[in-house]
Design a protein around this motif. Structure first.
Motif, PDB file in Angstrom:
ATOM      1  N   UNK A 116      71.507  36.667  65.366  1.00  0.00           N
ATOM      2  CA  UNK A 116      72.332  35.607  64.795  1.00  0.00           C
ATOM      3  C   UNK A 116      71.423  34.425  64.521  1.00  0.00           C
ATOM      4  N   UNK A 117      71.419  33.975  63.261  1.00  0.00           N
ATOM      5  CA  UNK A 117      70.616  32.811  62.861  1.00  0.00           C
ATOM      6  C   UNK A 117      71.581  31.699  62.477  1.00  0.00           C
ATOM      7  N   UNK A 118      71.947  30.847  63.417  1.00  0.00           N
ATOM      8  CA  UNK A 118      72.935  29.799  63.119  1.00  0.00           C
ATOM      9  C   UNK A 118      72.490  28.886  61.984  1.00  0.00           C
ATOM     10  N   UNK A 119      73.383  28.675  61.025  1.00  0.00           N
ATOM     11  CA  UNK A 119      73.096  27.793  59.895  1.00  0.00           C
ATOM     12  C   UNK A 119      73.867  26.478  59.990  1.00  0.00           C
ATOM     13  N   UNK A 120      74.839  26.426  60.878  1.00  0.00           N
ATOM     14  CA  UNK A 120      75.600  25.192  61.055  1.00  0.00           C
ATOM     15  C   UNK A 120      74.886  24.292  62.061  1.00  0.00           C
ATOM     16  N   UNK A 156      67.396  28.490  67.105  1.00  0.00           N
ATOM     17  CA  UNK A 156      67.148  29.093  65.791  1.00  0.00           C
ATOM     18  C   UNK A 156      67.628  30.528  65.710  1.00  0.00           C
ATOM     19  N   UNK A 157      67.602  31.214  66.840  1.00  0.00           N
ATOM     20  CA  UNK A 157      67.935  32.637  66.810  1.00  0.00           C
ATOM     21  C   UNK A 157      68.595  33.076  68.110  1.00  0.00           C
ATOM     22  N   UNK A 158      69.637  33.879  67.970  1.00  0.00           N
ATOM     23  CA  UNK A 158      70.303  34.498  69.116  1.00  0.00           C
ATOM     24  C   UNK A 158      70.207  36.008  68.931  1.00  0.00           C
ATOM     25  N   UNK A 213      83.871  24.849  81.537  1.00  0.00           N
ATOM     26  CA  UNK A 213      84.051  24.319  80.188  1.00  0.00           C
ATOM     27  C   UNK A 213      82.787  24.514  79.343  1.00  0.00           C
ATOM     28  N   UNK A 214      81.626  24.340  79.947  1.00  0.00           N
ATOM     29  CA  UNK A 214      80.372  24.552  79.232  1.00  0.00           C
ATOM     30  C   UNK A 214      80.223  26.014  78.833  1.00  0.00           C
ATOM     31  N   UNK A 215      80.633  26.894  79.702  1.00  0.00           N
ATOM     32  CA  UNK A 215      80.579  28.327  79.413  1.00  0.00           C
ATOM     33  C   UNK A 215      81.488  28.673  78.236  1.00  0.00           C
ATOM     34  N   UNK A 216      82.700  28.157  78.250  1.00  0.00           N
ATOM     35  CA  UNK A 216      83.631  28.406  77.147  1.00  0.00           C
ATOM     36  C   UNK A 216      83.096  27.823  75.836  1.00  0.00           C
ATOM     37  N   UNK A 217      82.427  26.684  75.926  1.00  0.00           N
ATOM     38  CA  UNK A 217      81.866  26.053  74.728  1.00  0.00           C
ATOM     39  C   UNK A 217      80.783  26.926  74.103  1.00  0.00           C
ATOM     40  N   UNK A 218      79.962  27.556  74.930  1.00  0.00           N
ATOM     41  CA  UNK A 218      78.907  28.430  74.416  1.00  0.00           C
ATOM     42  C   UNK A 218      79.511  29.568  73.601  1.00  0.00           C
ATOM     43  N   UNK A 219      80.562  30.178  74.129  1.00  0.00           N
ATOM     44  CA  UNK A 219      81.221  31.270  73.417  1.00  0.00           C
ATOM     45  C   UNK A 219      81.823  30.771  72.111  1.00  0.00           C
ATOM     46  N   UNK A 220      82.420  29.587  72.144  1.00  0.00           N
ATOM     47  CA  UNK A 220      83.011  29.006  70.938  1.00  0.00           C
ATOM     48  C   UNK A 220      81.949  28.710  69.885  1.00  0.00           C
ATOM     49  N   UNK A 221      80.773  28.265  70.307  1.00  0.00           N
ATOM     50  CA  UNK A 221      79.686  27.977  69.377  1.00  0.00           C
ATOM     51  C   UNK A 221      79.206  29.241  68.676  1.00  0.00           C
ATOM     52  N   UNK A 222      79.078  30.325  69.426  1.00  0.00           N
ATOM     53  CA  UNK A 222      78.658  31.597  68.830  1.00  0.00           C
ATOM     54  C   UNK A 222      79.694  32.057  67.812  1.00  0.00           C
ATOM     55  N   UNK A 223      80.965  32.021  68.208  1.00  0.00           N
ATOM     56  CA  UNK A 223      82.022  32.454  67.303  1.00  0.00           C
ATOM     57  C   UNK A 223      82.069  31.584  66.047  1.00  0.00           C
ATOM     58  N   UNK A 224      81.922  30.280  66.211  1.00  0.00           N
ATOM     59  CA  UNK A 224      81.982  29.378  65.065  1.00  0.00           C
ATOM     60  C   UNK A 224      80.826  29.623  64.107  1.00  0.00           C
ATOM     61  N   UNK A 225      79.629  29.853  64.641  1.00  0.00           N
ATOM     62  CA  UNK A 225      78.470  30.130  63.787  1.00  0.00           C
ATOM     63  C   UNK A 225      78.664  31.421  63.005  1.00  0.00           C
ATOM     64  N   UNK A 226      79.203  32.447  63.650  1.00  0.00           N
ATOM     65  CA  UNK A 226      79.460  33.715  62.977  1.00  0.00           C
ATOM     66  C   UNK A 226      80.531  33.547  61.895  1.00  0.00           C
ATOM     67  N   UNK A 227      81.543  32.766  62.197  1.00  0.00           N
ATOM     68  CA  UNK A 227      82.618  32.528  61.227  1.00  0.00           C
ATOM     69  C   UNK A 227      82.097  31.778  60.010  1.00  0.00           C
ATOM     70  N   UNK A 228      81.282  30.765  60.241  1.00  0.00           N
ATOM     71  CA  UNK A 228      80.727  29.982  59.136  1.00  0.00           C
ATOM     72  C   UNK A 228      79.827  30.851  58.262  1.00  0.00           C
ATOM     73  N   UNK A 229      79.016  31.708  58.878  1.00  0.00           N
ATOM     74  CA  UNK A 229      78.154  32.606  58.107  1.00  0.00           C
ATOM     75  C   UNK A 229      78.985  33.582  57.282  1.00  0.00           C
TER      76      UNK A 229
END
Length: 209
Positions: free
Chosen positions: A114-118, A127-129, A175-191
């Protein structure tokens, strides 16, 4: 009264319930897909039961387990052995979540990284997951606990993005753990959405009148 939670701080259970509901509403948890737990002591942790519905986690939805399996494990989430192994290997793990965010799962089926663009994905995930390939699904649950803990140790990360399966993560703060999952999902959705915009329909005959 649930004998497994009678001595547990109600605030902790309410916090788990709140995060669980928020993640359910985002489709990070399914009706019976996903798991959430918290360490209570060195050899005890609280985890959702196998029939728990994630939009209404309450005292009766949770069960206390010890590191060594006993009759209580029969009521617990099928992911309990993975949670147990993480707690045994990582003392800093206070909470663990396993989720199946739909855009993340879909993205993982066609990509190795996963290469986040957001901005927020790039800023907080890097840069990379890497996307971990479990290879053979038939034997995955026989080795998942070992493979996931090994990945955590080798990568020095507190989450693993697994192809076709979902995201496991641990942290001191829920909450930080949930945020990490949300960030991954959001990056995938945006891509995904960005890819649709790049399709380019300028020369499509179907738009001609």
């Amino acid at each position: 009264m649930n004998i497994h939670t009678k001595n547990i701080d109600q605030y902790l259970i309410d916090k788990i319930s709140s995060i669980s509901l928020a993640m359910f509403r985002k489709s990070f948890f399914g009706i019976f897909h996903g798991s959430i737990s918290t360490r209570i002591s060195q050899n005890r942790f609280l985890i959702n039961k196998k029939d728990a519905i994630f939009d209404k986690i309450e005292n009766d939805s949770l069960i206390m387990l010890y590191d060594k399996e006993d009759y209580r494990w029969q009521e617990a989430s099928i992911d309990a052995f993975i949670h147990s192994n993480i707690y045994q290997n990582f003392t800093e793990a206070r909470f663990i979540i396993y989720s199946m965010p739909p855009y993340s799962i879909a993205y993982s089926l066609k990509h190795e990284v996963l290469l986040p663009k957001d901005y927020f994905g790039y800023r907080f995930l890097g840069k990379q997951v890497d996307i971990f390939d479990p290879k053979n699904y038939d034997s995955w649950y026989e080795r998942a606990d070992i493979d996931i803990s090994r990945y955590f140790k080798q990568s020095k990360k507190n989450f693993i993005f697994i192809k076709g399966y979902g995201i496991y993560g641990y942290h001191r703060d829920l909450y930080t753990l949930a945020k990490t999952i949300a960030l991954i999902e959001n990056s995938c959705k945006i891509l995904h959405l960005g890819g649709l915009l790049d399709c380019g329909y300028g020369n499509e005959m179907r738009f001609d009148i």
